[in-house]
Design an enzyme around this catalytic site. Structure first.
Site: not given
Length: 738
Positions: A162, A237, A260-261
């Protein structure tokens, strides 16, 4: 008398002095208006110039990435071998390297080509390091050829990262222009541990601007598209990770989660994701997506793995929970990964025979871990247990069925698949016992290993010591008491999301576990407390400062408008909403907005109070774990996620509670489930109804939750669900001719 007073006043106004005063006041008012207008216009012009400058930075950064794409690399891997490579989980890829079935270079070239295609088609990628990854793969192959040893459990495996993790030579942009062209000099801690384990970072994945919404959209890398339906979001995200993994364009990835990413994109893209206990992880080497001065600690961010099966997620956790992490970040408790709990849900029981078991030298702390390691084999096997069914046995002998989906035609073809369940069977064989047979079958007098023996010794997993003369007793997964709920009063689940939980409940019940209804207490209070803590600064100040002049992404517009509302307007809107029966809107309006120091501390107290109430209810129900929807709706249309904030309560509640949670894909939306109903009559319901149209075929998963520091138990339950209900599929890239 009144008329006389009026006449006198008129005479005063007509005097030269009064006229001069009036004229001066009028001129002053005009000057003030002009000056204010000029100042406002100047500020707007300055802001627009700054926005244009930052847009230029974004364009330059993307052009730099695109220019690297023009430098070709060859993928000279046989198509059949490519198909085999993308069908295998990570632990079997490593075994394939060790058995000379294929090389790291072949694996990396295969995934680099797929990641490039995926990025071009779905905007999943940030920076790409394909050429560097191929060179690292060659070095890994040379190392193995010369030494006969693997570097670690991720030897030669490409890992997607990420765009928030610090990585040598890469920007951690967090989707922000201000963070472009500032590459890290060294790998961050978590990326360093992945490299130490033999992993090869090869692509960085797209994220939302500032990481704080569940739609992956920014001015650098563009908008990530859901590969199942490009009119839908991929989540956020960690949305880019979700897309890469859904397309089999990465075997394993690194994400983060603060609301909740990890779990939301996992749910919406049909993959597996795990959010660990935040206090058990380090944030060293993670870039803050907002202002560096933003010291919010009430809701903790946490890094976690995203992958295509549960077994692979555990590999990442084992690579992270090592001495190097604890030495670098002493605030993280020294709790090694407990394979006994993950494999068998082994829990400590009172025993007088603990002296017969020598202490393990690598166990450093943690009461649950220490107690488990001190158990004898007989005390472990005394727990209630069940033997897997014949169907489960067959699943372990043959690969999981998989679906390769061509998103253009909608056609689905059966392919070979990730055989993650076989890890349980091979584990039993290596340990000298048979999980499918309730009778003891010792095959060796040596101490059984719990975990893969691929890397040898205690590093592969924990050892359960026993007296030399004792006959080994088989370890069997114990019966669990699992709570579940399918919907909440705050935001009802769609038919497919509720059905996903119901199907899992039926499967686990059939497998012998005890499933009981359990709904978190006062869920609305928890959800609104979290929103209050994350929106306490006026005008999203922490966000705006972090942007340093870049325009706020339109995905944040509903949040921004809510944050600048005056107290009087907020109160009036909330009161009006309550009078019309729209209590969800009223609660959200009252919870959000600027707060002074005392009010912020009040919300901290609310969070602690809610945690205590949740744990009390959990313990009163005597639960091992909890299953519920990850989200109440399938993947949403673009630019709707920020307008459906209450829908996120299923995921972000467990960020408030700081508990481990994961998402497991289990089904797809059926044609007759493209609908939504609710008792609420408000804009949220209207938008949910609109968003539910056209959702057929989208993946839907369930969420698994455990208490703090019981991460291995959470992963164990995720594994149970994977074996009975889990999906293993990928979306086609150009008819899967990658």
């Amino acid at each position: 008398m009144l008329s006389a007073a009026a006449t006198a006043a008129a005479k005063i106004k007509q005097t030269p002095v009064a006229a001069a005063i009036s004229a001066a006041a009028a001129i002053a008012a005009i000057c003030t208006t002009v000056a204010t207008s000029y100042h406002r216009n100047k500020l707007e012009a300055d802001a627009e110039r700054r926005h244009a400058y930052m847009r230029g930075i974004c364009q330059r950064k993307r052009a730099e990435r695109d220019a690297r794409r023009l430098v070709p690399f060859e993928c000279n891997v046989d198509p059949e071998l490519q198909a085999l490579i993308i069908s295998l989980p990570v632990h079997e890829l490593v075994q394939g390297i060790q058995s000379h079935r294929f090389t790291s270079e072949q694996i990396v070239r295969t995934y680099c080509q797929r990641a490039k295609l995926c990025g071009e088609r779905f905007n999943s990628n940030a920076e790409e390091f394909f050429h560097e990854a191929i060179e690292e793969a060659k070095e890994a192959d040379a190392y193995f050829a010369s030494t006969g040893q693997l570097k670690g459990p991720l030897h030669g495996i490409p890992i997607s990262v990420k765009d928030q993790f610090d990585q040598k030579g890469a920007d951690s942009t967090c989707g922000m222009a201000a963070k472009c062209f500032h590459p890290s000099a060294e790998d961050g801690l978590l990326v360093h541990l992945i490299r130490t384990a033999g992993g090869i970072p090869f692509v960085r994945s797209n994220v939302p601007q500032m990481l704080m919404v569940t739609e992956t959209r920014n001015d650098i890398w563009g908008t990530a598209l859901n590969p199942y339906n490009t009119s839908r979001v991929a989540g956020g995200s960690s949305g880019g990770e979700g897309v890469l993994l859904a397309c089999a364009a990465s075997p394993l990835g690194l994400g983060t989660d603060v609301g909740g990413s990890i779990r939301v994109p996992s749910n919406w893209c049909g993959i597996y994701g795990f959010k660990p206990t935040p206090q058990r992880m380090s944030t060293v080497g993670l870039t803050n997506g907002m202002s560096p001065q933003y010291g919010q600690q009430a809701i903790l961010p946490v890094a976690g793995p995203m992958g295509r099966c549960v077994e692979d997620l555990t590999i990442i956790m084992k690579c992270w929970w090592v001495d190097a992490l604890w030495n670098r970040d002493p605030y993280v408790p020294r709790m090694p990964f407990n394979d006994a709990i993950y494999r068998f849900a082994a829990m400590p029981k009172a025993t007088t025979a603990q002296s017969a078991v020598p202490a393990l030298p690598f166990v450093t702390c943690g009461p649950l871990l220490a107690a488990t390691c001190a158990m004898t084999p007989s005390s472990l096997s005394s727990a209630s247990s069940i033997a897997p069914s014949r169907e489960d046995d067959e699943r372990e002998k043959s690969p999981y069925p998989s679906m390769a989906i061509d998103v253009e035609s909608g056609a689905r073809s059966r392919t070979s698949s990730l055989n993650c369940g076989s890890a349980f069977g091979s584990l039993a064989a290596a340990g000298g016992f048979n999980l499918t047979d309730p009778s003891p079958r010792p095959r060796s007098s040596s101490i059984p290993h719990i975990g893969s023996s691929l890397f040898g010794g205690a590093s592969a997993g924990m050892l359960l010591a026993r007296p030399a003369a004792e006959v080994p007793t088989p370890l069997r997964p114990r019966k669990l008491r699992i709570g579940y709920f399918t919907t909440t009063a705050l935001f009802e689940s769609s038919p497919a999301c509720a059905r996903a939980v119901q199907e899992v409940v039926a499967s686990l019940t059939e497998a012998g576990h005890e499933l009981v209804f359990f709904e978190p207490p006062n869920l609305q209070d928890g959800a609104m407390t979290l929103m209050g803590l994350l929106s306490c600064d006026r005008g999203l100040e922490a966000y705006i400062r972090g942007l340093q002049g870049e325009a706020l992404n339109d995905a944040y517009e509903p949040l921004y408008q809510g944050s600048i509302m005056s107290t009087a307007a907020r109160t009036e809107l909330a009161d009006s909403a309550e009078r019309q029966g729209m209590w969800r809107l009223a609660g959200l309006v009252r919870a959000t907005g600027v707060k002074n120091a005392f009010e912020y501390k009040e919300y901290i107290h609310k969070a602690k109070t809610y945690k205590n109430a949740f744990v009390h209810a959990w313990q009163a129900a005597n639960l091992d774990a909890l299953i519920c929807p990850t989200m109440p709706l399938p993947a949403l249309p673009h630019l709707t996620t920020a307008r459906l904030i209450p829908a996120h309560c299923y995921a972000n509640l467990f960020n408030l509670l700081h508990v481990p949670a994961g998402s497991v894909p289990v089904t797809h939306v059926r044609a007759d489930e493209q609908c939504y109903t609710s008792v609420h009559r408000d804009a949220f319901t209207d938008l949910a109804v609109e968003a539910s149209a056209g959702t057929a075929g989208l993946p839907v998963g369930v969420q698994v939750v455990a208490l703090p520091f019981q991460d291995e138990l959470c992963l164990h339950v995720m594994g149970l669900i994977e074996r009975t209900n889990g999906l293993h599929e990928h979306v086609s890239l150009t008819a899967d001719q990658a």
